[in-house]
Scaffold this active site. Structure first.
Site, PDB file in Angstrom:
ATOM      1  N   GLY A   9       0.828  -1.202   0.000  1.00 13.57           N
ATOM      2  CA  GLY A   9       0.000   0.000   0.000  1.00 13.57           C
ATOM      3  C   GLY A   9       0.862   1.251   0.000  1.00 13.57           C
ATOM      4  O   GLY A   9       2.064   1.204   0.282  1.00 13.57           O
ATOM      5  N   CYS A  10       0.250   2.374  -0.312  1.00 15.17           N
ATOM      6  CA  CYS A  10       1.007   3.621  -0.439  1.00 15.17           C
ATOM      7  C   CYS A  10       1.483   4.132   0.922  1.00 15.17           C
ATOM      8  O   CYS A  10       2.668   4.396   1.112  1.00 15.17           O
ATOM      9  CB  CYS A  10       0.178   4.670  -1.164  1.00 15.17           C
ATOM     10  SG  CYS A  10      -1.470   4.923  -0.491  1.00 15.17           S
ATOM     11  N   TYR A  11       0.567   4.263   1.882  1.00 14.37           N
ATOM     12  CA  TYR A  11       0.992   4.711   3.204  1.00 14.37           C
ATOM     13  C   TYR A  11       2.027   3.765   3.804  1.00 14.37           C
ATOM     14  O   TYR A  11       3.044   4.216   4.343  1.00 14.37           O
ATOM     15  CB  TYR A  11      -0.203   4.825   4.151  1.00 14.37           C
ATOM     16  CG  TYR A  11      -1.102   6.032   3.936  1.00 14.37           C
ATOM     17  CD1 TYR A  11      -0.596   7.331   4.021  1.00 14.37           C
ATOM     18  CD2 TYR A  11      -2.457   5.879   3.698  1.00 14.37           C
ATOM     19  CE1 TYR A  11      -1.425   8.431   3.855  1.00 14.37           C
ATOM     20  CE2 TYR A  11      -3.300   6.984   3.537  1.00 14.37           C
ATOM     21  CZ  TYR A  11      -2.772   8.257   3.617  1.00 14.37           C
ATOM     22  OH  TYR A  11      -3.601   9.332   3.467  1.00 14.37           O
TER      23      TYR A  11
END
Lengths: 344, 344, 344, 344
Positions: free
Chosen positions: A153-155
């Site tokens: 995921g990005c975070y």
């Protein structure tokens, strides 16, 4: 070498960005584009969905055609919504295809956590066990031989890269990590909802899913592994009035015995990432900004010592290092290409 | 009642906003506009500096004229840069004028802290002693009878209002308060610097003055008084690509014995601010956004209990509740007007 | 083939974008980066000027070194301010180097027009005569054998491509052409001026240099040549609150005898540009938008017949097709590379 | 004087802005808020729909209650979608209420044009005849005694005020007027559509409804009346990546005999609007910008002579002078209040 690539979920936001990247990749041919099979209309020329691809890629995006996939594709990128990917993976693997899944379906090893977060029963617990979490900086060796990559995921990408060196060396408390993260709007994909209208976002800033975001357990899982202890972070995401980019400000408390170990935090970080092509450590007292990483696969990190506290700030492009270009980086590793091919 | 008002420093950003507010105030006449006396050109029609005031206010802004001030003004707003205000205050007070100073010159009681931060010797330690910190929610009684108001900084206004209830009731640790704050660009005034160009700000986000911002000691001073203990916050400001607004995300650790005291944090906040016209507490699980406070004098606050942690998020308009409209609120209090006059 | 390239003026906005493009070009090696020789500081690592190039290009940018240029460079890009380029060109040509000049210095054949617009005496009238205006769609044959390319301005590129088909076929009046153009802020380079501050641009829109912009004579010169008649356009540029992109809305009046000649304007445009890799004509009734051309070398054009009027709308990225990528396109043509190399 | 006001359609964009204005109006009491009667949910506290009104206006917005309207309201603002207003007007007028309709329903006197544009049969041709077009600068006398005001559209307000002086004095050709207009996104109301997402608008700019926008006939109708000749403008609207504001660039051709009449265009405009409180004419060579009119009821106009052409640029806030504040201006006129009450 030429890799024949198929994309399932080509009309979404990460699909769009992935196409852009693969068009520039010297070792890739985009063989086929597919939707989830449930989209309407059934067939669309991709350059009509995204007029910017006109004269560059005029393939038809259609529902998945298994014989065609079997015959023409070496690798499939799944740019599908969460809970949809897991319906495609078993068949793709059984056909001997390599798969890079950009959804969350194969990231969380604990299926009850997954099922609670994504409100769906996990359909493919078997392949979940062997899926490799595709964060090259931590898992490069496993990625090399993986058949199925769970693209991070990005975070989590931004947070984990910012914190991992401190946890790997046991320098900070594991129970008081605070991640104050800020993301551009593209993190929400192309969702049609009132809250993503221009008139709602422009000039605004707000927190959302305060300490309840689905990426927190993903961060916890990876950092716990790095640390060897159970980590549970405090994680508050915010919505920036920009299109692309994440910046995470991380607050950590030094562990007991810290002083004995560390002289220079910046050097420690530089050393930890010294062979990494896509992690850049800022000089002491300098912190990253989104502009410098937007449209790149880089993660920029600044770190500074403040007495009993450490502040680390990391920045990435959420659609690239936080999604599509990290997927390409993983592909490069799987195919033994120079890791930066098509990414600089 | 009609208050004859003069503004010194009328051509800056807070001056501009102050004029806008005072034009709408039923009890105010803007008598005179002055620059710092060192500006070039010496005289300017204010509606040529700010064409939006054309046909609304066409006064000349000139260098301060003491006989005129003596004769015509009841109250002077100082919208001057830090270190400049203190050169005007003694004379204004000696003429019997009321003064609301929007600079930092009279906020910090400890002059060595001030002198270190603002790189200047304090010129008016005498009046500093009696200056009242103009945060109505904490100091209303003193403001009523004050001759000199030190109008609070933007970050401190937002942070202090967000944290004060917890410290007043001794509910949280005073040595682990983290304030992750984000401000629109107008916080920097109208500074002509590369970093404030559109091309640098648009699409970007970054931290600045990480844990070294001059507003931290102001926050510490006020919160220490509220708490009765020495408070030293961790404070990291960030620059948002918007014009107006501050949002502060505050992380606090519960003090020992917390459980005995508190049932419902939201009710506690509502109660603490129950008579305040400009503080609005969000329902449980709801947090504020900048859009709802932009162009208003409100401070919106959301608070939530997370086990051993509390997260509070506050939002204000940095140019209004964080500067000019708070100054008007102080004026209303000083002149015994209904506190919301001209502000709703 | 490997082209050894030098850039003079590497630290400006077009220089920055040019570097980005050349880093992705498979046939280019960036040999040296130079400033104008009058910049301070004298030497800078380019990745300190533009931190986003860190780990990608860490060359030093220094004052021009003629022996080095002679020895190491095949082609020089001049990304210098107007009136500065002409001081470098004669020497570069005398050393046998190819030159692509991104300034206005060699665009206008009439030096009195140039001198009036740019407030400077032209220093190199000799080479001006042989300089080729680098708009591939009109001048490809001459570009192939040119030693000196005058790379077109951003507004002219967009306006000329939008209008040329109609003038080439004598379909519209030449004395009533109206170009209402809108550009992102990067068109102004990195000028440090109050009007380009975020607080001035964000939320604003305005016209500037109304019918007096220096690009109008450039448009007139080229369109007059296309038309064979003297063309003098009405040209009003506006400033958009975005970073990149130009959209020009053009209003034309049909010439007498128009009806005899044209059945379908869209087909006419498609035919005119049928071999062009970077001009895309929209279907009838569809008009371009900046998003589709931003970050590309494309010019998108929509055209529609409205009785006695024709409306054409063209869009480009001002920094790419309007500057740096068009320069690369010219380089590709000069070196007989496939024209889209490094540009798709 | 106290006017008891009801708003039908209070939860839309113009409703929101209207409430904001009326809260600041010293002679208005907002008695009731209604939706169209077909909205879901049926009842909502307005400060839950718009949290920024919390503590300022906590009225319930419900379906129209006719006995209540009859008893409590002097004036009704209709902030309803086009084709909905005309279902309310007859009954409101029969109850003796004054009505200001912000929709298009009573603007076009030619019902076949209306019906063609809005795809609906006009339900109230009777009252259409007596409805007064609420542009105070042209129709003040009639507005004073009107029972039903058709509040003008945003583009028409800006375009008509920019052009009227030239047509009133017969100075320009009536068949070659070109209006190139640019509007902020709020012009589209709060429509939930992909094209209004932040990710689509931010960084983009495009034309829409090219020469087919429904406001063109409204402009034609009013300008024809001003001119005494049939006017048919060319009108191309564009979408700006900002929230509020319209800027219209108008291109006109001088009529024969022009020279005999006019010495100074700027003086001519100043004279035409010399008693108007909300029209400001820029000095010669200066043109308006959106920033100066945003959040105001002003229309700023710049005009300049270019040989046989005239260029006029006008700017307004589309939600204010282009909608809600013009409605309040009309109310002030109807009730003989000073025209700027609550608007400066």
């Amino acid at each position: 070498m030429l890799i024949n690539v198929g994309i399932i979920g080509a009309t979404g936001h990460t699909g769009e960005v992935l196409i852009e990247l693969l068009l520039n990749h010297p070792n890739v041919r985009i063989s086929h584009l597919y939707n989830s099979g449930k989209s309407l209309p059934g067939e669309q020329v991709i350059s009509e969905v995204f007029p910017k691809f006109k004269n560059r890629l005029d393939l038809i995006c259609k529902k998945p055609d298994w014989p065609e996939i079997k015959k023409d594709c070496d690798l499939i990128f799944l740019a599908l919504p969460h809970t949809v990917s897991m319906n495609f993976v078993p068949k793709l693997l059984s056909l001997g295809k390599k798969v890079i899944d950009l959804s969350a379906d194969y990231r969380l090893k604990n299926t009850s956590v997954y099922e609670n977060l994504y409100k769906a029963t996990h359909q493919d617990k078997n392949n979940l066990k062997t899926a490799v979490y595709g964060l090259p900086e931590l898992n490069r060796a496993k990625i090399k031989s993986a058949a199925l990559i769970a693209n991070p995921g990005c975070y989590p990408t931004c947070a984990i890269l910012s914190i991992a060196p401190l946890l790997a060396l046991d320098l900070v408390d594991t129970d008081s990590i605070i991640i104050d993260a800020k993301s551009g709007v593209s993190g929400a994909g192309k969702k049609l909802a009132n809250e993503y209208l221009f008139s709602e976002i422009q000039g605004d800033f707000r927190a959302y899913k305060v300490n309840t975001h689905q990426h927190a357990p993903e961060i916890d899982q990876v950092l716990s592994k790095v640390s060897g202890k159970k980590v549970q972070v405090t994680f508050v995401p915010h919505l920036l009035p920009i299109e692309r980019g994440i910046l995470a400000t991380v607050y950590l408390k030094k562990a007991c015995g810290y002083k004995l170990k560390v002289k220079n935090l910046v050097e420690l970080y530089k050393n930890f990432y010294k062979t990494e092509p896509f992690v850049r450590i800022k000089p002491d007292g300098v912190f990253p900004r989104i502009k410098d990483v937007a449209k790149t696969n880089f993660c920029d990190i600044g770190v500074k010592d403040f007495g009993n506290k450490i502040i680390v700030i990391g920045a990435i492009d959420n659609l690239l290092k936080g999604a599509s270009s990290q997927a390409v980086q993983n592909m490069n590793i799987m195919y033994k290409l120079p890791e930066a091919t098509g990414l600089l």
